[in-house]
Design an enzyme around this catalytic site. Structure first.
Site, PDB file in Angstrom:
ATOM      1  NE  ARG A 106      -2.001   1.535   3.657  1.00 18.92           N
ATOM      2  CZ  ARG A 106      -1.914   0.495   4.644  1.00 18.92           C
ATOM      3  NH1 ARG A 106      -2.236  -0.663   4.337  1.00 18.92           N
ATOM      4  NH2 ARG A 106      -1.187   1.188   5.600  1.00 18.92           N
ATOM      5  CG  HIS A 108      -3.581   2.235   9.220  1.00 25.22           C
ATOM      6  ND1 HIS A 108      -3.686   0.962   8.948  1.00 25.22           N
ATOM      7  CD2 HIS A 108      -4.478   2.617  10.132  1.00 25.22           C
ATOM      8  CE1 HIS A 108      -4.643   0.138   9.710  1.00 25.22           C
ATOM      9  NE2 HIS A 108      -5.067   1.267  10.543  1.00 25.22           N
ATOM     10  CE1 TYR A 145       3.859   2.936   9.282  1.00 21.26           C
ATOM     11  CE2 TYR A 145       2.935   4.587  10.524  1.00 21.26           C
ATOM     12  CZ  TYR A 145       2.849   3.632   9.596  1.00 21.26           C
ATOM     13  OH  TYR A 145       1.641   3.495   8.970  1.00 21.26           O
TER      14      TYR A 145
END
Length: 351
Positions: A252, A256, A265
């Site tokens: 992706r 998120h 991250y």
């Protein structure tokens, strides 16, 4: 163990056919259907992000990069099958026939966004992780008891494999040999947690061994591989042989959700080498004579127009009934909730 579950591909990053076993089944109709739906849901996804940034849509979970996994698997379904999506599988549900305006409404917190068309079995998106897997197994069991050939598919991410519902769903489906496909989209992260920090298995597909079912690992950015492997799993299920676990390895590109910052991250250079599924399909179409410039232009115009009309319908939808927040939680409303409702309605009248 990873060598026991090699990633299956039909076309490579350059759009070259590397597995000719399905060559006779790859015709212009199939290629155009796959490509059209990938363009359609990618355009929807980008529009939804823009609407969220403009304050016209709530927090949104994007899926760009996962179009092949969602379209290829959804097109392998029959009309009477069951779909159990997560909150990120609106690309699959749109491909399967869900209303686009209602899909936008879902992201504005409207209960109407969970209502499927009358001729489609689409479960409301599961926000709790992995809870839809036992549901998918149960629906498949019901179809088996009824004597139909209908099957179900449960979508889930890599993080779901750390939940108890994952194991319960697979175990139940295996014991009763129900017609369900467990379709994992492994993009390497469960929100901010990389896969190597949440499981010690080399693959997700190998988890199938514990439940005595086939486990398949596929290139989730290869729409043809996704389509044919999912169709094979459905044939296996409809023949009474039971469930299959599919691991679609994908990437992706975005966050998120629109409330997330992946730069905190995820290394910046990670994923840069990956050829996205739409580009790969375009290369394949050009390499093998499926590319039609005029048709491509018409597809992009058609999808843009459809999405703009869906946005207009969403924004002109009647306002929500505030009573719905209170009236459908308990069979008999508790006194405390009744007091809260009365207080809130009085507050609205004073405004």
């Amino acid at each position: 163990m990873e060598q026991n579950y090699p990633i299956k591909r039909i076309i490579d990053d350059k759009g070259q056919l590397i597995d000719a076993s399905h060559e006779k089944l790859i015709d212009g109709k199939l290629v155009k259907e796959l490509y059209y739906n990938m363009i359609r849901i990618r355009t929807f996804d980008r529009k939804a992000i823009n609407l969220q940034r403009q304050g016209r849509l709530g927090t949104y979970a994007p899926f760009e990069g996962q179009e092949a996994a969602q379209v290829g698997s959804a097109l392998a379904l029959n009309e009477d099958d069951w779909v159990f999506p997560t909150y990120r599988d609106h690309g699959a549900t749109l491909t399967f026939g869900k209303n686009m305006a209602l899909t936008f409404l879902y992201w504005n917190g409207r209960v109407e966004g969970c209502v499927p068309p009358k001729d489609r079995h689409i479960f409301p998106p599961a926000v709790p992780i992995a809870t839809q897997l036992p549901h998918a197994a149960g629906a498949a069991w019901a179809e088996k008891l009824r004597g139909t050939k209908n099957a179900s598919i449960a979508y889930f991410g890599d993080g779901a494999t750390s939940e108890g519902d994952f194991h319960e769903g697979l175990n139940f489906a295996s014991v009763f040999k129900v017609p369900v496909v467990f379709f994992n989209q492994n993009n390497g992260y469960a929100i901010s947690v990389p896969i190597e920090k949440q499981m010690n298995s080399a693959t997700i597909a190998q988890k199938s061994v514990a439940y005595g079912m086939p486990g398949v690992r596929i290139d989730g950015n290869d729409c043809l591989a996704v389509y044919f492997e999912t169709k094979k799993a459905f044939d296996y299920a409809r023949n009474g042989d039971g469930p299959t676990l599919i691991e679609a390895v994908t990437w992706r590109t975005g966050a998120h959700t629109t409330a997330d910052d992946p730069s905190k991250y995820r290394p910046k250079e990670q994923g840069e080498h990956i050829v996205d599924p739409v580009t790969r399909m375009e290369l394949f179409m050009k390499n093998y004579g499926f590319w039609d410039e005029q048709w491509i232009h018409e597809v992009k115009e058609k999808t843009t127009s459809e999405i703009e009309l869906a946005v207009e319908e969403m924004e002109n939808f009647p306002p929500p009934n505030v009573n719905d927040v209170f009236d459908h939680v308990f069979a008999e409303m508790p006194a405390q909730l009744a007091e809260q409702k009365e207080s809130y309605l009085a507050h609205l009248e004073r405004q």
